[in-house]
Design a protein around this motif. Sequence first.
Motif, PDB file in Angstrom:
ATOM      1  N   ARG B  32      61.527  20.833 -45.731  1.00  0.00           N
ATOM      2  CA  ARG B  32      61.052  21.581 -47.085  1.00  0.00           C
ATOM      3  C   ARG B  32      59.995  22.549 -46.618  1.00  0.00           C
ATOM      4  NH1 ARG B  32      61.195  16.460 -49.601  1.00  0.00           N
ATOM      5  NH2 ARG B  32      58.998  16.569 -49.714  1.00  0.00           N
ATOM      6  N   TRP B  33      59.094  21.916 -45.651  1.00  0.00           N
ATOM      7  CA  TRP B  33      57.997  22.997 -45.369  1.00  0.00           C
ATOM      8  C   TRP B  33      58.391  24.129 -44.850  1.00  0.00           C
ATOM      9  CZ3 TRP B  33      56.477  24.312 -40.395  1.00  0.00           C
ATOM     10  CH2 TRP B  33      55.042  25.108 -40.361  1.00  0.00           C
ATOM     11  N   VAL B  34      59.507  24.045 -43.751  1.00  0.00           N
ATOM     12  CA  VAL B  34      60.194  25.250 -43.172  1.00  0.00           C
ATOM     13  C   VAL B  34      60.691  26.214 -44.087  1.00  0.00           C
ATOM     14  CG1 VAL B  34      61.997  26.179 -41.520  1.00  0.00           C
ATOM     15  CG2 VAL B  34      60.629  24.107 -40.899  1.00  0.00           C
ATOM     16  N   THR B  35      61.223  25.590 -45.052  1.00  0.00           N
ATOM     17  CA  THR B  35      61.787  26.455 -46.113  1.00  0.00           C
ATOM     18  C   THR B  35      60.638  27.114 -47.162  1.00  0.00           C
ATOM     19  OG1 THR B  35      63.804  24.904 -46.287  1.00  0.00           O
ATOM     20  CG2 THR B  35      63.347  26.397 -48.444  1.00  0.00           C
ATOM     21  N   ALA B  36      59.473  26.344 -47.350  1.00  0.00           N
ATOM     22  CA  ALA B  36      58.628  26.966 -48.091  1.00  0.00           C
ATOM     23  C   ALA B  36      57.982  27.993 -47.240  1.00  0.00           C
ATOM     24  CB  ALA B  36      57.399  25.804 -48.415  1.00  0.00           C
ATOM     25  N   VAL B  37      57.709  27.794 -45.909  1.00  0.00           N
ATOM     26  CA  VAL B  37      57.271  29.047 -45.025  1.00  0.00           C
ATOM     27  C   VAL B  37      57.861  30.346 -45.231  1.00  0.00           C
ATOM     28  CG1 VAL B  37      56.661  29.509 -42.886  1.00  0.00           C
ATOM     29  CG2 VAL B  37      55.977  27.483 -43.533  1.00  0.00           C
ATOM     30  N   ALA B  38      59.365  30.000 -45.104  1.00  0.00           N
ATOM     31  CA  ALA B  38      60.086  30.993 -45.032  1.00  0.00           C
ATOM     32  C   ALA B  38      60.290  32.066 -46.641  1.00  0.00           C
ATOM     33  CB  ALA B  38      61.552  30.714 -44.898  1.00  0.00           C
ATOM     34  N   ASP B  39      60.180  31.140 -47.819  1.00  0.00           N
ATOM     35  CA  ASP B  39      60.286  31.785 -48.992  1.00  0.00           C
ATOM     36  C   ASP B  39      58.983  32.144 -49.460  1.00  0.00           C
ATOM     37  OD1 ASP B  39      62.887  30.825 -49.052  1.00  0.00           O
ATOM     38  OD2 ASP B  39      62.601  29.123 -50.330  1.00  0.00           O
ATOM     39  N   HIS B  40      57.804  31.872 -48.739  1.00  0.00           N
ATOM     40  CA  HIS B  40      56.475  32.226 -49.261  1.00  0.00           C
ATOM     41  C   HIS B  40      56.170  33.918 -49.208  1.00  0.00           C
ATOM     42  CE1 HIS B  40      52.401  32.567 -50.217  1.00  0.00           C
ATOM     43  NE2 HIS B  40      51.890  32.698 -49.137  1.00  0.00           N
ATOM     44  N   GLU B  41      55.623  34.362 -50.081  1.00  0.00           N
ATOM     45  CA  GLU B  41      55.201  35.683 -50.364  1.00  0.00           C
ATOM     46  C   GLU B  41      53.784  35.684 -49.985  1.00  0.00           C
ATOM     47  OE1 GLU B  41      56.034  39.656 -50.416  1.00  0.00           O
ATOM     48  OE2 GLU B  41      57.598  38.163 -51.173  1.00  0.00           O
ATOM     49  N   PRO B  42      53.498  36.312 -48.675  1.00  0.00           N
ATOM     50  CA  PRO B  42      52.228  36.255 -48.508  1.00  0.00           C
ATOM     51  C   PRO B  42      50.966  36.658 -49.484  1.00  0.00           C
ATOM     52  CG  PRO B  42      53.159  37.039 -46.459  1.00  0.00           C
ATOM     53  CD  PRO B  42      54.329  36.944 -47.695  1.00  0.00           C
ATOM     54  N   GLY B  43      50.223  36.137 -49.780  1.00  0.00           N
ATOM     55  CA  GLY B  43      49.096  36.539 -50.894  1.00  0.00           C
ATOM     56  C   GLY B  43      49.410  35.945 -52.111  1.00  0.00           C
ATOM     57  N   GLY B  44      50.651  35.392 -52.500  1.00  0.00           N
ATOM     58  CA  GLY B  44      50.979  35.026 -53.712  1.00  0.00           C
ATOM     59  C   GLY B  44      50.885  33.689 -54.041  1.00  0.00           C
ATOM     60  N   LEU B  45      50.574  33.638 -55.177  1.00  0.00           N
ATOM     61  CA  LEU B  45      50.638  31.914 -55.812  1.00  0.00           C
ATOM     62  C   LEU B  45      52.268  31.474 -56.418  1.00  0.00           C
ATOM     63  CD1 LEU B  45      49.208  29.402 -56.345  1.00  0.00           C
ATOM     64  CD2 LEU B  45      48.279  30.439 -58.603  1.00  0.00           C
ATOM     65  N   ASP B  46      52.937  31.315 -55.228  1.00  0.00           N
ATOM     66  CA  ASP B  46      54.213  31.142 -55.538  1.00  0.00           C
ATOM     67  C   ASP B  46      54.818  29.386 -55.527  1.00  0.00           C
ATOM     68  OD1 ASP B  46      54.168  30.931 -52.977  1.00  0.00           O
ATOM     69  OD2 ASP B  46      55.351  32.514 -52.466  1.00  0.00           O
ATOM     70  N   ASP B  47      55.988  29.296 -55.718  1.00  0.00           N
ATOM     71  CA  ASP B  47      56.423  27.825 -55.465  1.00  0.00           C
ATOM     72  C   ASP B  47      56.169  27.413 -54.106  1.00  0.00           C
ATOM     73  OD1 ASP B  47      57.381  28.093 -57.867  1.00  0.00           O
ATOM     74  OD2 ASP B  47      59.476  28.309 -57.586  1.00  0.00           O
ATOM     75  N   SER B  48      56.136  27.941 -53.169  1.00  0.00           N
ATOM     76  CA  SER B  48      55.804  27.357 -51.801  1.00  0.00           C
ATOM     77  C   SER B  48      54.452  27.049 -51.715  1.00  0.00           C
ATOM     78  CB  SER B  48      55.923  28.621 -50.591  1.00  0.00           C
ATOM     79  OG  SER B  48      57.313  28.910 -50.581  1.00  0.00           O
ATOM     80  N   VAL B  49      53.362  27.775 -52.214  1.00  0.00           N
ATOM     81  CA  VAL B  49      51.846  27.319 -52.539  1.00  0.00           C
ATOM     82  C   VAL B  49      51.812  26.118 -53.251  1.00  0.00           C
ATOM     83  CG1 VAL B  49      49.695  28.149 -53.174  1.00  0.00           C
ATOM     84  CG2 VAL B  49      51.022  29.565 -52.013  1.00  0.00           C
ATOM     85  N   THR B  50      52.523  26.198 -54.418  1.00  0.00           N
ATOM     86  CA  THR B  50      52.395  25.068 -55.186  1.00  0.00           C
ATOM     87  C   THR B  50      52.763  23.668 -54.676  1.00  0.00           C
ATOM     88  OG1 THR B  50      52.616  26.456 -57.139  1.00  0.00           O
ATOM     89  CG2 THR B  50      52.876  24.138 -57.665  1.00  0.00           C
ATOM     90  N   GLU B  51      54.212  23.832 -54.081  1.00  0.00           N
ATOM     91  CA  GLU B  51      54.701  22.630 -53.451  1.00  0.00           C
ATOM     92  C   GLU B  51      53.703  22.214 -52.284  1.00  0.00           C
ATOM     93  OE1 GLU B  51      58.615  21.209 -51.313  1.00  0.00           O
ATOM     94  OE2 GLU B  51      58.598  23.210 -52.019  1.00  0.00           O
TER      95      GLU B  51
END
Lengths: 281, 428
Positions: B32-51
């Motif tokens: 899940r962490w690898v997926t979060a890293v891949a999905d994260h938009e740099p500088g954004g407070l998105d689901d990856s950051v929240t998770e």
Amino acid sequence: MKSVALAAVALGLGALVRADQANFSAKTEHVRVDVLATERGRPILGLKPEDFEIVDNGVPQRAELASFEQIPLNVIIVLDMSASVEGEKLDHLRAASTAVLQRLEKADQAALLTFSHTVQLDAPLSGELTRVHKALGDVEPDGDTALVDASYAGMMVAESDVGRALQIVFSDGVDTASWLTPELVLDAAKRSDAVVYSVSTSGKPSFLKELSELTGGSLFEIESTKNLSTLFLSVLEEFRHRYLVSYAPQGVARNGWHKLEVRVRGRNANVKARPGYLAGS
Amino acid sequence: MFVAVAVVVSVLSTAAPQPKADQYAWLERLERWVTAVADHEPGGLDDSVTETAMLSRGDLQTLWLDTAALLKLMQCGGVSRCRISVKLPSDKSAQPWRRVDKTAAERLERLVREVATRFHGINGLVKRGAVLHTDVAILGADITPPANPPVVSNVVPDQVVLRFKDGRQQSYEHNSVHWEFARMLLDHVSRPAADDMVRAWYHATVAWLQHKENLYLAHLEHGRQIFPNDAELLFQLGCMHETYASVGVQTVMESLDHRQRRFFDVQGRRAELEDAESFLKKAVAAQPSFADANLHLGRVLGLRGRHADAVAALDAAKAATDDPLLLYYAELFLGAEHEALRHFDEARQAFEHAASLYPAAQSPYLALSQLAHRQGDRAGALRAIDSVLQRPSKDEADDPWWIYTLSHGRDADARLRKVYERVARDPS
């Protein structure tokens, strides 16, 4: 340079001359010294100029005037309004300051100056005490502590008028925001006639201690502000029992630090007065 | 304003065996962490950051080990080809990683292949991962993770932060472990000392932390180990020691008992000023036209009583910038130094220039009043103090003196944006 006042400033006559009208090139300069003389803990009343023995840098001087009670007071209340002063402490500060205002006499004046990281004159020096009362109700704590800047600004408010200046400073913390350094402000205090009484709850009030001692006042270190009104009133009471002694310096160099010794002739009196004054830059 | 000081207070405890029912929980977390890293938009407070922000400290500790192991697996080309040991940041020795069964090994092999494809190698993963954890530390600070399950391993150095305000202690709390995580990831960049993104990341994050008055020396020191002669990091180190020497920090340190104080790297005022001077001089030597470094060097030299040297450094700062903020500081400090040298005319001119740059500022007028008073010009002293008392603004923007200790991190947001753009453009 307030410590060297013009003879034209008529001591004891209640004349109020704006200090910015003063002329320092006058040849006749007088030094004013606020003196508290007590015996067995009680103020000595009825002293005359000749009762005071004044020594300026080791040279005896002749006191020309010794006024007592006749001169109206200028009370400058300088209060810490940094973020830590809130709740009960703020209530106590307001109550203590109000108690002082209520005890002032008709010709007296007062000013309110508060500080956080900034210095603010909430009520200028005036006989209209309602303005000070109102300002006390309006102040709100916020920010850091610029105690040193505010102490200097308080001295300048005192110097804006020729009346006898009592500066009451309250702080609950150490200075974290001032531009001016303690050394510079202590230096300014040596040139000022204002008498500073300070109250601190910080546990490390080295600046206030020096400031109070240099101006002939006192520092009160307290743990709680519960009895602050009593303390403020005792300061006012003590100040009212002080003599304002003046003399024209003779036989001493004008510039530099002048060490002062003040005694009461023929009495076993305790004397509280500033330890000296500074003239020249 | 809050200031935080970080200190390592806890170290390794050995990993406990996982309960059988959760034997693949670590692997799912890693995936899940690898997926979060891949999905994260740099500088954004998105689901990856929240998770990621919602991971408990215990989960993060485990994820730390498993991520480090995953990176080793990628380096050696797969599960079957290498024995994995993990070097713990809190312990110099390498510890054997967990035993994996056949199912886990197959899933790991798939994950290694997926990472290689999605991120174009280790650099892509660790850089994007570092950006994710940076954003969690910055943007996810208000997200409260669930109550910690029992901590099975305590592999990440625990940074306790003492927060204080106006010279008073406020609270102790944990520093964000995500800064540590990001650093660990960037340590895996191939030749980090030659990597512009890693350098820019340290510049940006150090500036951001300083701007938030988080005096996180360990972060800065880690960057300096990688870039020992970097002018920016040397400058920020100098500024940190300058702040350590301040009344606010020193007062708080004095309020601690001996046992508490030894956890912090704060020395007495004189020693901190010495260190500040040393680092700032190195920064100036590395980049002579560095206006900020010359400015702070001048200030520190003045505080150390070396007024003529201070004037020279402040003049150099003035010559190297046209930024009104830096010029304001330079003039204000020059005024003080000239006054100390009894150059009263130069002092007055400098204070007047500072006042002209920030007309609503109190500090130059306080200085002018005090200077006039000292020279027997009571009318001038009263005029200048009147200017102070007519400026009751509490807005910190009106008098930059009030935010001097934050000023060297003033461009942190712009620097972070550049890092994000760089990673988005070229993750490798």
